[in-house]
Design an enzyme around this catalytic site. Structure first.
Site, mmCIF file in Angstrom:
data_model
loop_
_atom_site.group_PDB
_atom_site.id
_atom_site.type_symbol
_atom_site.label_atom_id
_atom_site.label_comp_id
_atom_site.label_asym_id
_atom_site.label_seq_id
_atom_site.Cartn_x
_atom_site.Cartn_y
_atom_site.Cartn_z
ATOM 1 N N GLU A 19 0.864 -1.159 0.000
ATOM 2 C CA GLU A 19 0.000 0.000 0.000
ATOM 3 C C GLU A 19 0.909 1.220 0.000
ATOM 4 O OE1 GLU A 19 -3.039 1.466 3.049
ATOM 5 O OE2 GLU A 19 -3.271 -0.706 3.126
ATOM 6 N N ASP A 58 -5.633 9.146 10.241
ATOM 7 C CA ASP A 58 -4.265 8.815 10.627
ATOM 8 C C ASP A 58 -3.822 9.432 11.939
ATOM 9 O OD1 ASP A 58 -3.278 7.115 8.495
ATOM 10 O OD2 ASP A 58 -3.662 8.830 7.195
#
Ligand SMILES: Cc1ncc(COP(=O)(O)O)c(C=O)c1O
Lengths: 257, 412
Positions: A46, A57
């Protein structure tokens, strides 16, 4: 390459799947990191396309994204640099919806495809808002991986598994990316629920931080995605060797399971 | 409905229009959030729809607005300002509510909903600190835990409000990521919510965010416009020519506009012009933003050529946001409302003029609306026009900052 076919193939050979996450554009040698991670036993990789406001995040990936942006990484530059990369494993980009929207659905999908990128993960684009993007992605042969969360109802879970391409991304905790000392209680349940409704590869991600946690998470699923624990090593200057060493440990942990 | 007066009870007008599928206002709105949050937003949408048509809920909310927030707020005719500008100016006085801004209308509604949903923890973002103070106030009233995310830059420039929040029992968390202002405070509030969603309500402070927030917050703010329409009619004998409000995320403006969309009034939302639109340092998301998706909604955002969100700039923390609520984006697209801007300097002038001529010290946010009117009276706003301007909050929180800036200006 095709992400789903590759992951199914590895799974059907009896392996647990490992998909590490690397922030794109994080330092000049970031493509060497991608190659090293592939060689160390990743089944797919990824690559994060950094966004200014990454709400899914935690601190580690926030910092990596900011550093990459500060040295000039753009969606276009990352997609272009991935063109011709001979990592030998499928590549999925992970980004937020705004950069995709800004470039335009068709254009973004076509550029991914032209660079040989197999799939895209857009965590703030849930099932209900998927249409414009997913149609463009399908047309360009880009697989759109959907996320399922511990809060997702059974009914939605079915629909998500149905629409997801490449694999189904099971969110292994309630929260955002970042290392955790313990595997979240939600992880195993998430894996179990997904495996019960789909034959597509099921990977658990978020918070999985070491080989032991990877092994436990993979027991209820087909494998794991590991991001922050790897990106922290890169932020600390570990480089391709440090990344490869850690991915190798993860691989061993999974193979022992 | 006759014109509401202070001391009367609060009568809510009928609910306003619901956005179409998945919270769309034209091509804007929607629900661009991580999967983890989708079920909570679906639940919130259901609960709000149910509550907003429930006589018990509406009665309880109306009582709170009257007995706790001090509604109805008056509309004040500004005789000296009107004479000075050559246009007839009325102010809707949200500065007179408990806690000193329109933000209280929204948080009382959301706190009631939080209770109905059986949640005990509330998180909020704040820019100027007004929404944080309002949320902390409602949480104190209802005995809910309250955590407020505030950009570190804003913690600095709004120290008084930080203390007020702490006094009210809230925990204030300074946010250092990104530009350390409102946008980043929303990011961190969303990050908290993704982890805490089962026990926590996110009390968003403006008409931004994923569906149902833009709709719900507009409905909780429409009391401003509903009252103002009747009050303005009783003073002017008709509707005003112009309805003006400042626009950060756009909640005071949307609440105000909601009362006037079906009149002939021209709707004007005044954005932060910062150092001047041409400098690039501003908060003019409608006039300079492009379509994108941030904080859960498709709307207009300031962004660079790669789709990275830009930092906004404004003298006022409450307008320092690089986006705008989706319903405003739709009103701009349809042409029903207009979105000019006023600069920092114009806002400072408005701040002083209203204080001197009317004895009303405005918050720096609505001072932008006053500054715009000073510039446009006799121009875009023809002489002798009638203007209803929403005074969204009082200026106490800004007094220190303004005094320093004026000293600096004088020293130069
Ligand atoms: C007094 C006042 N007016 C306006 C605003 C801007 O918010 P909105 O555009 O949602 O009304 C704020 C925000 O903090 C405020 O405190």
């Amino acid at each position: 390459m095709n992400l789903e076919a590759t992951l199914r193939g590895a799974r059907d050979r009896g392996a647990k799947l490992l998909v590490p996450y690397v922030t794109g554009g994080l330092g000049r040698g970031w493509l060497d990191v991608v190659r090293a991670v592939a060689a160390a036993g990743a089944d797919a990789i990824e690559v994060g396309i950094p966004f200014s406001d990454p709400v899914m995040d935690g601190r580690t990936i926030q910092e990596a994204s900011q550093r990459a942006l500060d040295i000039g990484a753009t969606p276009g530059s990352i997609i272009d640099e991935l063109d011709g990369l001979d990592a030998g494993v499928p590549i999925a980009v992970m980004t937020y919806y705004n950069p995709v929207h800004h470039m335009g659905h068709e254009r973004f999908a076509q550029r991914l495809s032209a660079s040989g990128i197999d799939a895209a993960i857009v965590p703030d684009l849930p099932l209900d808002e998927l249409n414009g993007w997913a149609d463009a992605a399908d047309a360009a042969d880009v697989e759109t991986v959907l996320l399922a969360a511990p809060t997702t109802s059974d009914e939605r879970l079915h629909a998500i598994c149905e629409r997801s391409r490449g694999f189904v991304y099971g969110v292994a905790l309630l929260g955002i990316t970042g290392e955790r000392t313990e595997l979240a209680v939600e992880a195993t349940e998430m894996g179990r629920r997904l495996k019960a409704v789909t034959d597509k590869p099921v990977l658990l991600g978020l918070g999985i931080s070491n080989p032991d946690q990877a092994r436990v998470a993979a027991a209820s699923s087909d494998g794991v995605i590991v991001g922050s624990a790897l990106v922290r090593r890169l932020l600390e200057g570990g480089g391709p060797e440090g990344a490869a060493e850690f991915v190798h440990e993860l691989r061993q942990g999974l193979d022992q399971g | 409905m006759s014109a509401p007066r202070r001391g009367d009870g609060v009568t809510l007008g009928p609910p306003g229009p619901e956005p179409t599928d998945l919270g769309r206002f034209g091509e804007f709105g929607g629900r661009f959030v991580p999967e983890t949050l989708v079920p909570a937003l679906e639940e919130l949408e259901l609960e709000f729809r149910r509550a907003w048509t429930s006589p018990e809920f509406r009665e309880e909310y109306a009582q709170l607005l009257a007995q706790y927030a001090g509604r109805p707020t008056p509309v004040t005719e500004c005789h000296r300002l009107s004479e000075h500008l050559g246009v007839r100016v009325l102010l809707k006085r949200e500065d007179l509510t408990h806690t000193g801004s329109h933000k209280i209308n929204n948080v009382l509604g959301q706190a009631l909903l939080t209770q109905r949903m059986g949640k005990r923890r509330v998180i909020a973002e704040t820019g100027a600190g007004q929404h944080g103070v309002a949320t902390a106030t409602a949480c104190a009233l209802f005995g809910l835990d309250c955590i407020v995310f505030m950009g570190a830059v804003d913690v600095e420039r709004q120290a008084l409000n930080v203390f007020r929040m702490q006094l009210l029992g809230a925990e204030v968390i300074p946010v250092t990521s990104g530009s350390a202002t409102l946008k980043d405070a929303i990011n961190d509030a969303l990050r908290d919510w993704v982890a805490s969603v089962q026990s926590t309500h996110y009390c968003i402070g403006s008409v931004v965010g994923p569906h149902p927030f833009p709709w719900m917050v507009r409905e909780f703010q429409r009391i401003v416009g509903d009252e103002a329409r009747e009050q303005t009619r009783s003073i002017l004998g008709g509707d005003p020519d112009f309805v003006v409000a400042c626009v950060g995320g756009g909640s005071n403006a949307m609440g105000t506009f909601a009362g006037f969309t079906d009149t002939d009034a021209q709707l004007i939302g005044v954005e932060a012009g910062g150092l001047g639109i041409e400098t690039g340092h501003h908060g003019a998301s409608v006039s300079r933003g492009v379509p994108g998706a941030l904080h859960g909604a498709r709307s207009l955002y300031l962004q660079n050529e790669d789709g990275q969100i830009l930092e906004a700039h404004s003298i006022s923390a409450g307008l320092d946001y690089p986006g705008v609520g989706p319903e405003h984006a739709a009103l701009a697209a349809s042409g029903r409302a207009e979105y000019p801007s006023a600069t920092d300097v114009e806002a400072l002038a408005g701040f002083q003029l209203l204080s001197k001529l009317e004895g009303i010290v405005p918050a720096l946010e609505p001072a932008h609306a006053v500054g715009w009117l000073m510039r446009e009276a006799g121009n875009r706003v023809p002489k002798d026009s009638t203007v209803m301007l929403t005074m969204s909050g009082r200026g106490d929180k800004d007094a220190m900052q303004v005094s320093e800036m004026l000293a600096e200006q004088a020293g130069r």
